[in-house]
Design an enzyme around this catalytic site. Structure first.
Site, PDB file in Angstrom:
ATOM      1  N   PHE A 310      70.367  31.410  56.451  1.00 51.64           N
ATOM      2  CA  PHE A 310      70.242  30.108  56.935  1.00 51.64           C
ATOM      3  C   PHE A 310      71.450  29.550  56.983  1.00 51.64           C
ATOM      4  O   PHE A 310      72.301  29.311  56.387  1.00 51.64           O
ATOM      5  CB  PHE A 310      69.441  29.706  55.802  1.00 51.64           C
ATOM      6  CG  PHE A 310      69.253  27.949  55.789  1.00 51.64           C
ATOM      7  CD1 PHE A 310      68.085  27.596  56.236  1.00 51.64           C
ATOM      8  CD2 PHE A 310      70.363  27.069  56.017  1.00 51.64           C
ATOM      9  CE1 PHE A 310      67.858  26.240  56.217  1.00 51.64           C
ATOM     10  CE2 PHE A 310      70.077  25.683  56.169  1.00 51.64           C
ATOM     11  CZ  PHE A 310      69.225  25.369  56.344  1.00 51.64           C
ATOM     12  N   GLU A 311      71.716  29.232  58.275  1.00 55.21           N
ATOM     13  CA  GLU A 311      72.872  28.282  58.736  1.00 55.21           C
ATOM     14  C   GLU A 311      72.230  27.459  59.875  1.00 55.21           C
ATOM     15  O   GLU A 311      71.886  27.759  60.791  1.00 55.21           O
ATOM     16  CB  GLU A 311      74.231  29.118  59.133  1.00 55.21           C
ATOM     17  CG  GLU A 311      73.907  30.080  60.069  1.00 55.21           C
ATOM     18  CD  GLU A 311      74.956  31.049  60.357  1.00 55.21           C
ATOM     19  OE1 GLU A 311      76.229  30.753  59.391  1.00 55.21           O
ATOM     20  OE2 GLU A 311      75.324  31.842  61.084  1.00 55.21           O
ATOM     21  N   ILE A 312      73.025  26.066  60.018  1.00 54.64           N
ATOM     22  CA  ILE A 312      72.911  25.387  61.218  1.00 54.64           C
ATOM     23  C   ILE A 312      74.397  24.996  61.366  1.00 54.64           C
ATOM     24  O   ILE A 312      75.116  24.480  60.641  1.00 54.64           O
ATOM     25  CB  ILE A 312      72.163  24.193  60.574  1.00 54.64           C
ATOM     26  CG1 ILE A 312      70.605  24.446  60.193  1.00 54.64           C
ATOM     27  CG2 ILE A 312      71.881  23.169  61.725  1.00 54.64           C
ATOM     28  CD1 ILE A 312      69.932  23.189  59.376  1.00 54.64           C
TER      29      ILE A 312
END
Length: 421
Positions: A310-312
């Protein structure tokens, strides 16, 4: 049939006389009839305006909900819409897993009429028609299906193949997670240094990485990409945990060598204390909290890392000369193949070294689960379908009992939060 009294027009020169009772009745009837005609006319104008407005709204919705494509059609954006995409590296065999992830993220975020960001799916082989058909109708935005260039998914010429094969056998035998998988090495390398270079992503500024078989638990009622842009955030995460240090034993030493050769890569406001081993004491007795200056050479990497499935992130950060220079330096050392360097520690070290603390953000309000690791925000019963977790829940789950890795005195997220002060 007698003439209708309210449309009778007297002839010119007709004798003028005082209105009789019957004429008064005719005039009254005429006035009432005129009112009815005007009312019908106004109602017609009103309904015509409503139909026109409906057509206009329908046309604008067509602008927001673009057709699904997987060709060379460039997405259109309004003036304020960030150039962003939801991206996923996924195999054809993982169709059901990615369908679950798409459904969750579309329901909680992307189906909002003001969002509807495109999806970009990556694979090292062409996607099957079954995969395309099975995902196309699940996305509210465009869908693109891209093949990774061969040169980004093959053994580099500078890697010793015998040494690589020995590494696969050794890490597999000692129980390092996925240490025996060739494809996993390529995946980690691609996510570390090549994903942002793919031609499809060159038209975007932000990305949200989505893995198969993940769960999103909370309603996200704001645009995360606008949030990132407005606050100048370069990297966002939802979990900060430990991983098995046996998979990257030399990564920090190579990073130290890189910083020694390119000291300008260290941001003047960088906070490294949260990723380094116990603080050394200065001669004055004062503790070095930041871990910068010459003392970072004396400390080891503690293994804390952003859970990168999970990364933005801001794609332009990864496209920067500093980051690409760091990746190229790591890549030439062969650690993605001789060891099992993951994209999570590589991204984490780069973010900690090259960015000030205020350009990293913890999306604590986004509930998320990947395999055994779960994050659910506190006080979220109205917006989330999960049980709130402790702030540092499960930060040690990925480290197997047989690993000799030293556990930090505090959890990774607590040390990171302290570095933000």
């Amino acid at each position: 049939m007698p003439p209708i009294p309210w449309i009778r027009i007297p002839s010119p020169g007709a004798e003028q006389r005082a209105p009789s009772q019957s004429h008064m009745y005719n005039y009254t009837y005429w006035a009432v009839g005129k009112t009815k005609v005007l009312a019908i006319l106004y109602l017609s104008i009103f309904f015509t305006a409503l139909v026109t407005l409906y057509v206009a709204v329908s046309d604008s919705s067509q602008f927001l909900q673009l057709p699904h494509v997987h060709g060379n059609i460039r997405p259109r954006y309004d003036a304020e819409r960030p150039r962003a995409a939801l991206i996923s590296l996924v195999r054809n065999s993982e169709l059901s897993g990615i369908q679950q992830s798409i459904r969750h993220l579309e329901f909680h975020f992307n189906s909002n009429v003001s969002h509807r960001y495109p999806w970009v799916f990556f694979n090292d082989v062409p996607f099957t028609q079954e995969f395309i058909d099975g995902t196309l109708n699940l996305t509210s935005g465009e869908a693109y299906y891209e093949v990774i260039p061969n040169e980004h998914w093959e053994l580099p010429e500078w890697v010793d193949q015998d040494r690589f094969m020995n590494s696969l056998e050794y890490l597999g035998s000692v129980g390092v997670g996925k240490g025996w998988l060739v494809s996993y090495r390529h995946m980690c390398r691609w996510n570390s240094g090549f994903f942002f270079q793919h031609p499809r992503l060159l038209e975007f500024d932000y990305y949200w990485r989505v893995e198969p078989n993940v769960h999103y638990f909370c309603q996200i009622n704001y645009d995360v990409f606008k949030f990132m842009r407005r606050r100048g955030i370069k990297y966002g995460f939802t979990m900060d945990i430990l991983d098995d240090a046996r998979s990257f034993p030399s990564l920090w030493k190579v990073t130290q060598a890189y910083l020694g050769k390119y000291p300008d890569s260290l941001h003047p406001k960088a906070e490294l204390g949260w990723i380094l081993s116990d603080k050394p004491v200065l001669p004055s007795g004062r503790l070095d909290d930041r871990g910068v200056g010459p003392l970072w050479k004396e400390r080891d990497y503690n293994g804390c890392q952003f859970f990168s499935n999970f990364e933005i992130g801001d794609l332009n950060f990864f496209r920067s000369n500093q980051y690409k220079g760091y990746f190229d330096y790591l890549d030439k050392k062969g650690g993605f193949f001789y060891e099992r360097w993951g994209d999570a520690p590589v991204h984490t070290l780069a973010v900690a070294i090259m960015l000030p603390p205020n350009e990293t953000h913890w999306f604590r309000d986004i509930g998320y689960q990947h395999d055994v690791n779960t994050h659910c925000p506190p006080d979220s019963s109205e917006t989330c379908s999960c049980e709130p977790t402790e702030i540092d829940s499960g930060f040690y789950k990925l480290v197997p009992p047989e690993s000799p890795q030293k556990r930090p005195k505090e959890s990774c997220i607590k040390m990171w939060l302290r570095s933000q002060r």
